[in-house]
Design an enzyme around this catalytic site. Structure first.
Site, PDB file in Angstrom:
ATOM      1  N   ASP A  58       1.197  -1.347  -0.122  1.00  0.00           N
ATOM      2  CA  ASP A  58      -0.511  -0.162   0.074  1.00  0.00           C
ATOM      3  C   ASP A  58       0.935   1.282  -0.025  1.00  0.00           C
ATOM      4  O   ASP A  58       1.612   1.381   1.267  1.00  0.00           O
ATOM      5  CB  ASP A  58      -1.295  -0.100   1.574  1.00  0.00           C
ATOM      6  CG  ASP A  58      -2.459   0.912   0.795  1.00  0.00           C
ATOM      7  OD1 ASP A  58      -1.896   1.943   0.574  1.00  0.00           O
ATOM      8  OD2 ASP A  58      -3.300   0.454   1.489  1.00  0.00           O
ATOM      9  N   SER A  91      -7.639   3.911  -1.889  1.00  0.00           N
ATOM     10  CA  SER A  91      -6.536   3.095  -1.744  1.00  0.00           C
ATOM     11  C   SER A  91      -8.401   1.527  -1.910  1.00  0.00           C
ATOM     12  O   SER A  91      -8.408   0.610  -2.291  1.00  0.00           O
ATOM     13  CB  SER A  91      -6.235   1.778  -0.351  1.00  0.00           C
ATOM     14  OG  SER A  91      -4.937   2.137   0.192  1.00  0.00           O
ATOM     15  N   HIS A 133       2.439   8.669   4.741  1.00  0.00           N
ATOM     16  CA  HIS A 133       1.711   9.855   4.855  1.00  0.00           C
ATOM     17  C   HIS A 133       2.459  11.033   5.965  1.00  0.00           C
ATOM     18  O   HIS A 133       1.885  11.522   6.236  1.00  0.00           O
ATOM     19  CB  HIS A 133       0.672   9.735   4.901  1.00  0.00           C
ATOM     20  CG  HIS A 133      -0.795   9.608   4.387  1.00  0.00           C
ATOM     21  ND1 HIS A 133      -1.216   9.916   4.342  1.00  0.00           N
ATOM     22  CD2 HIS A 133      -1.199   7.394   3.966  1.00  0.00           C
ATOM     23  CE1 HIS A 133      -2.084   9.547   2.970  1.00  0.00           C
ATOM     24  NE2 HIS A 133      -2.691   8.336   3.279  1.00  0.00           N
ATOM     25  N   HIS A 153      -1.248   2.636  -5.028  1.00  0.00           N
ATOM     26  CA  HIS A 153      -0.749   3.800  -5.296  1.00  0.00           C
ATOM     27  C   HIS A 153       0.790   4.302  -5.466  1.00  0.00           C
ATOM     28  O   HIS A 153       0.847   3.714  -4.328  1.00  0.00           O
ATOM     29  CB  HIS A 153      -1.834   4.266  -4.888  1.00  0.00           C
ATOM     30  CG  HIS A 153      -2.586   4.062  -3.879  1.00  0.00           C
ATOM     31  ND1 HIS A 153      -1.863   5.225  -2.662  1.00  0.00           N
ATOM     32  CD2 HIS A 153      -3.419   4.205  -3.055  1.00  0.00           C
ATOM     33  CE1 HIS A 153      -2.194   4.869  -1.309  1.00  0.00           C
ATOM     34  NE2 HIS A 153      -3.318   4.233  -1.380  1.00  0.00           N
TER      35      HIS A 153
END
Lengths: 426, 68
Positions: free
Chosen positions: A81, A125, A314, A353
């Site tokens: 992820d 996601s 993030h 991504h």
């Protein structure tokens, strides 16, 4: 604990001036106190994100041979992820050096994957997972359905219909967006309580991850549900073995297993099982399941997600992203190890991504060993850059070149003789 | 008007228009999401005190201290 030991040492020095009997008694009392204190104050497991010693790079840098001329019995679909090309490069440089290779980089077939969703050039996601699981585009936040809320059968559901055993292994909650897209259909990724119900209703054979709170009735402390459903009890009634620890996981041998190791996402540190251990156990369990097919082998479909690479990105924390990428790479190694022995297993590694818009800059040093590469983040969100796909095993060549993320499950379906695909749920 | 900090939760998917220390004005867009989505906007004028990522909900919690 360190403080307790220092204070104990100081006290033991001060005891030296007393008689031997008093000294002996005092030392015993002190040691018992330390033992009791340590037992009464269990410190939570600490993660040293800069300690990469758990990762042992292989000296082998050549690509692994591609298996050809065989049919596909099993599919292991590994998703990092938020794992863009730069996240992979950064993990490689930090762990193996500039000239090394991660396990996933040794797979013989590579390609690129476009990731946009139905409503944005930057996917999340949920939409990316829906593309990878169902072969259709949807809007960000939607799970297993098109923007008009038409559910689409996932590749895991299609494999199950074909008689294959199925599994989901993640380090997030088991009801988080990516695993959800393989076995549920809801309008919003936030509906984790509903997703948890659907994962069980779909009778996925192996479910390993976090997110126990979505399986507890609202009356239970720290429940994440809005109703009184006790999904752990429901799972047991439905024939699932439920476990929460590494020890219990190791002794599992059933055909339906639910392992939830945390209330929320995994801590990714011992005593929890690592993603590689979870993957190895899932493969062991799934490859043992013998359905009622004439030849006694229908194969399995397993999705493994390195969920927390995204979380490190993030927060723009390079050391967290590196550690999570290496933990994911170890899980890929477990999948590859099985595939090399089996010969009928297709391993696909990709990302949903990229997160963080990460680049590596610098490199001013002429000494290659002193790779002065500095991570530079361009966003705290996701980016719209393509991601890589790596593959090995029968049919791996299908994944070479540039492709849309919706093409990946279509190719898997073709290799498994699943037709038609994509297909609406009703 | 209250001077208590206000916490706003926005999707973590998109790039943010603000960073810690920025002054924001009432109604200012906080991220660069697609136009069809409801854009999170600053409910008050003030200063961005913190931005925390919440992995469970995949959101940013943006704390804004209202201007005095």
């Amino acid at each position: 604990m360190r403080w307790i030991i220092i204070r104990t040492a100081q006290r033991m020095r001060s005891i030296g001036s007393f008689s031997p009997a008093v000294r002996h008694f005092s030392i015993v009392v002190l040691l018992m106190s330390v033992g009791l204190l340590a037992a009464a104050q269990p410190s939570p497991p600490k993660v040293d994100v800069n300690d990469l010693s758990f990762y042992q790079p292989s000296a082998e840098t050549t690509a692994r041979l591609q298996t050809t001329g065989k049919g596909v019995d099993n599919v292991i679909f590994c998703i990092g992820d938020g794992m863009g090309l730069t996240q992979v490069a950064m993990a490689r440089v930090k762990s193996t050096g500039l000239d090394g290779k991660l396990c996933l980089e040794k797979l013989p077939v590579t390609g690129l994957v476009r990731t946009h969703s139905a409503n944005s050039s930057v996917t999340d996601s949920a939409a990316a997972g829906t593309a990878l699981a169902c072969g259709v585009k949807t809007k960000n936040a939607m799970i297993g359905m098109t923007p008009d809320e038409q559910g689409y059968r996932t590749i895991l559901e299609a494999a199950k219909d074909k008689g294959m055993a199925t599994g989901l292994v993640v380090t997030s909650t088991i009801s988080h967006a990516t695993p959800a897209t393989f076995a549920s259909h809801v309008k919003s990724r936030k509906m984790e309580d509903k997703i948890a119900e659907q994962l069980l209703a779909n009778r996925v054979n192996v479910l390993f991850g976090g997110g126990k709170k979505f399986f507890l009735p609202k009356s239970a402390p720290k429940s994440g549900r809005k109703d009184d459903l006790d999904l752990l009890a429901a799972a047991r009634t439905a024939g699932y073995d439920y476990i929460e620890t590494t020890e219990a996981m190791q002794s599992l041998c059933g055909s339906y297993v639910l392992g939830l190791f945390q209330l929320e996402g995994l801590k990714t540190v011992a005593p929890e099982p690592s993603l590689a251990q979870l993957t190895g156990k899932a493969i062991e369990l799934l490859s043992r399941i013998r359905p009622d097919s004439p030849d006694g082998r229908a194969g399995f479909f397993l999705m493994v997600e390195g969920s927390q690479i995204d979380w490190g990105c993030h927060s723009n924390k390079a050391n967290v992203a590196v550690r999570q990428t290496l933990l994911f790479d170890q899980a890929v190694e477990a999948a590859v190890g099985f595939a090399l022995k089996d010969g009928h297993t297709l391993v696909i590694v990709t990302a949903d991504h990229e997160t963080g818009g990460l680049t590596l800059i610098g490199g001013g040093s002429e000494d290659k060993a002193d790779a002065q590469l500095t991570p530079r983040w361009s966003t705290k969100g996701h980016s719209g850059t393509p991601v890589a796909v790596y593959a090995m095993g029968p049919g791996a060549g299908q994944f070479a070149g540039v492709q849309d993320n919706t093409e990946i499950p279509k190719k898997i379906a073709r290799l498994l003789y699943i037709r038609p695909f994509p297909r609406p749920t009703q | 008007m209250s001077t208590e900090p206000i916490v706003l939760r926005v999707s973590a998917t998109y790039d943010l228009n603000v960073k810690v220390g920025d002054r924001v004005r009432l109604g200012e867009r906080l991220h660069k999401g697609p136009n069809e989505d409801r854009h999170p906007i600053a409910p008050v004028s003030g200063v961005v005190k913190s931005i925390e990522f919440d992995a469970g909900d995949h959101e940013f919690a943006i704390t804004i201290a209202p201007a005095a």
